[in-house]
Enzyme design. Sequence first.
Site, PDB file in Angstrom:
ATOM      1  N   GLN A 195       1.830  -6.176  -3.375  1.00 57.96           N
ATOM      2  CA  GLN A 195       2.403  -5.962  -1.729  1.00 57.96           C
ATOM      3  C   GLN A 195       3.335  -5.240  -1.513  1.00 57.96           C
ATOM      4  O   GLN A 195       3.710  -4.509  -2.093  1.00 57.96           O
ATOM      5  CB  GLN A 195       2.499  -7.391  -1.343  1.00 57.96           C
ATOM      6  CG  GLN A 195       0.884  -8.461  -1.023  1.00 57.96           C
ATOM      7  CD  GLN A 195       0.411  -8.912  -2.658  1.00 57.96           C
ATOM      8  OE1 GLN A 195       1.164  -9.330  -3.276  1.00 57.96           O
ATOM      9  NE2 GLN A 195      -0.743  -8.557  -2.796  1.00 57.96           N
ATOM     10  N   ASP A 236       0.832  -1.323   0.010  1.00 54.26           N
ATOM     11  CA  ASP A 236       0.122  -0.035  -0.189  1.00 54.26           C
ATOM     12  C   ASP A 236       0.999   1.241   0.139  1.00 54.26           C
ATOM     13  O   ASP A 236       0.550   2.391   0.750  1.00 54.26           O
ATOM     14  CB  ASP A 236      -0.887   0.059   1.208  1.00 54.26           C
ATOM     15  CG  ASP A 236      -1.845  -1.156   1.224  1.00 54.26           C
ATOM     16  OD1 ASP A 236      -2.257  -1.611   0.158  1.00 54.26           O
ATOM     17  OD2 ASP A 236      -1.941  -1.678   2.348  1.00 54.26           O
ATOM     18  N   GLY A 259      -4.397  -4.139  -4.640  1.00 51.76           N
ATOM     19  CA  GLY A 259      -5.415  -3.204  -5.603  1.00 51.76           C
ATOM     20  C   GLY A 259      -5.082  -1.653  -5.265  1.00 51.76           C
ATOM     21  O   GLY A 259      -4.783  -1.403  -4.072  1.00 51.76           O
ATOM     22  N   HIS A 260      -5.627  -1.054  -6.343  1.00 54.20           N
ATOM     23  CA  HIS A 260      -5.645   0.301  -6.179  1.00 54.20           C
ATOM     24  C   HIS A 260      -6.850   0.950  -6.944  1.00 54.20           C
ATOM     25  O   HIS A 260      -6.995   0.351  -8.196  1.00 54.20           O
ATOM     26  CB  HIS A 260      -4.199   0.954  -6.469  1.00 54.20           C
ATOM     27  CG  HIS A 260      -3.700   0.803  -7.604  1.00 54.20           C
ATOM     28  ND1 HIS A 260      -3.197  -0.233  -8.183  1.00 54.20           N
ATOM     29  CD2 HIS A 260      -3.717   1.864  -8.659  1.00 54.20           C
ATOM     30  CE1 HIS A 260      -2.865   0.024  -9.423  1.00 54.20           C
ATOM     31  NE2 HIS A 260      -3.245   1.116  -9.858  1.00 54.20           N
ATOM     32  N   LYS A 290       2.234   2.306  -5.014  1.00 54.90           N
ATOM     33  CA  LYS A 290       2.767   1.720  -6.368  1.00 54.90           C
ATOM     34  C   LYS A 290       2.256   1.847  -7.549  1.00 54.90           C
ATOM     35  O   LYS A 290       2.734   2.239  -8.468  1.00 54.90           O
ATOM     36  CB  LYS A 290       3.371   0.139  -6.203  1.00 54.90           C
ATOM     37  CG  LYS A 290       4.182  -0.027  -5.139  1.00 54.90           C
ATOM     38  CD  LYS A 290       4.464  -1.499  -5.091  1.00 54.90           C
ATOM     39  CE  LYS A 290       3.110  -2.363  -4.493  1.00 54.90           C
ATOM     40  NZ  LYS A 290       2.497  -2.012  -3.207  1.00 54.90           N
TER      41      LYS A 290
HETATM   42  P1  IMP Z   1      -2.962 -12.768   1.566  1.00 58.45           P
HETATM   43  O1  IMP Z   1      -2.143 -12.059   0.510  1.00 58.45           O
HETATM   44  O2  IMP Z   1      -4.420 -12.462   1.448  1.00 58.45           O
HETATM   45  O3  IMP Z   1      -2.746 -14.131   1.911  1.00 58.45           O
HETATM   46  O4  IMP Z   1      -2.661 -12.120   2.956  1.00 58.45           O
HETATM   47  C1  IMP Z   1      -1.504 -12.137   3.722  1.00 58.45           C
HETATM   48  C2  IMP Z   1      -0.957 -11.062   4.517  1.00 58.45           C
HETATM   49  O5  IMP Z   1      -0.688  -9.843   3.275  1.00 58.45           O
HETATM   50  C3  IMP Z   1      -2.078 -10.285   5.253  1.00 58.45           C
HETATM   51  O6  IMP Z   1      -1.588  -9.495   6.334  1.00 58.45           O
HETATM   52  C4  IMP Z   1      -2.496  -9.140   4.372  1.00 58.45           C
HETATM   53  O7  IMP Z   1      -3.032  -7.910   4.727  1.00 58.45           O
HETATM   54  C5  IMP Z   1      -1.282  -8.675   3.401  1.00 58.45           C
HETATM   55  N1  IMP Z   1      -1.597  -8.273   2.198  1.00 58.45           N
HETATM   56  C6  IMP Z   1      -2.025  -8.799   0.907  1.00 58.45           C
HETATM   57  N2  IMP Z   1      -2.242  -8.209   0.066  1.00 58.45           N
HETATM   58  C7  IMP Z   1      -1.885  -6.907   0.555  1.00 58.45           C
HETATM   59  C8  IMP Z   1      -1.700  -5.574  -0.244  1.00 58.45           C
HETATM   60  O8  IMP Z   1      -2.187  -5.264  -1.441  1.00 58.45           O
HETATM   61  N3  IMP Z   1      -1.570  -4.559   0.699  1.00 58.45           N
HETATM   62  C9  IMP Z   1      -1.115  -4.621   1.931  1.00 58.45           C
HETATM   63  N4  IMP Z   1      -1.472  -5.897   2.516  1.00 58.45           N
HETATM   64  C10 IMP Z   1      -1.615  -7.018   1.732  1.00 58.45           C
END
Ligand code: IMP
Length: 441
Positions: free
Chosen positions: A230, A19, A46-47, A22
């Site tokens: 991420q 977040d 996502g954005h 990017k």
């Molecule tokens: P997952 O990717 O859904 O398995 O989540 C694993 C961890 O990554 C969790 O703490 C989510 O909140 C974090 N996470 C996944 N995608 C994002 C993102 O795009 N931004 C911020 N945190 C993310």
Amino acid sequence: MAVDPNMSNLTVLGAQWGDEGKGKVVDLFSEHFDLVARYQGGHNAGHTVRIGERRIILKLVPSGILRPRKRVVVGNGVVIDPAALLEEIDALEAAGIQTTGRLFISNRAHVIFPFHPLLESISEKRPGRVAIGTTSRGIGPCYEDKVARRGIRLADLLDRESFRNLFRNLAEDKNTLRAAFRLGEPLELAKVQEQYEAYAERLRPMVTDTARLLNEAIAGGKRVLFEGAQGAMLDIDHGTYPFVTSSSACAGGVATGTGVPPSRIGGVVGVSKAYITRVGGGPFPTEASSEAGQELREHGHEYGAVTGRPRRCGWFDAPLVRYTAMINGFEALVITKLDVLDHFAEIPVCVGYRLQGQPLGEMPATNQTLSQVEPVYQTLPGWSTPTSGMTSYRALPGRARDYLRFLQEQAGVEIGAISTGDERRQTILIRGSKLEKLLQG
Ligand code: IMP
């Protein structure tokens, strides 16, 4: 000697826990590139982009799609929920953005099925398990199947007979698990199979060998911008395990996630907020007090684009960025959301960690240790003047420039650009910086 075109590619990825903004940076930089490629993650990222009156959340499609002449690639390292992807494509087309002939999806990317999010709840909700606080999109379970060598890839989905066999085996396994853990009703597998066969027909024209497409483009002198989802601290290997996502978010993931060899990847740029946020569970040494955290959240609109969850907010963590800079080899940093700090009279910056009173020189490997570190802060005076939308470095208040210089020294990486608002033009590109050279290729 022939000019090596390979080093003119660039990777942009998050230097923190995701977040970092990017999406805007990739959108801005994509002007200089011919193709934009995603290499990991799924629709957990996502954005929001604004197209006229419409707001579209881009989760899988690289934001390069917004520029008419660019081609965009979703690489083999990405996991794909066809329903989510098709919904995004429909929203783009409805907004007048053509995807046909511009969007290419890897035939080796793995497919997310409805049982993946269902099974995620086993690990997230069962008493006694450590809840990661995932986005509940089935990302982790899909990567689990990939690594366990029983996953289904887009190439398999497009081959009806092979898909039916693979799906039957995989789905029966999952139904057994679902029954054992007493999770919901049995999945109507025949219905899911039929639905995915229909998705396959819609996706077929876009699915291709994207490693070949990218390598041929690079060999032909085209420039590729690789877009990380991420952030580095959510990387499966280098992040705050187990509070991470299930893919290689770091620059190393570009090679495995696209099939472009390491020798052709080019430069690497890290994106960091002027402070820091994280969503979900896990240690967070510089998490702000509830009052300051709330202020950062409100001024920075810190709510997830995909899940709407409030983000945890805190102060710039220099040891963390030094660590992600080392792992990724950042050659430049982009600092985003500087304007959010306009509202603070004093701004703490973490310059080091201490553990049991002793300075700590490395990033702890366990979350138990990271949750025990005490951040060492240096507090800088705020500038208390609006910087929102500023486009000139010289015009920034002196204290804002001091703050940026301090971050640069502490991170050990040159700051090449500063974002002061959501829009493309609300950006300062530092003239003569390494970043400027990387963009020019
Ligand atoms: P997952 O990717 O859904 O398995 O989540 C694993 C961890 O990554 C969790 O703490 C989510 O909140 C974090 N996470 C996944 N995608 C994002 C993102 O795009 N931004 C911020 N945190 C993310």
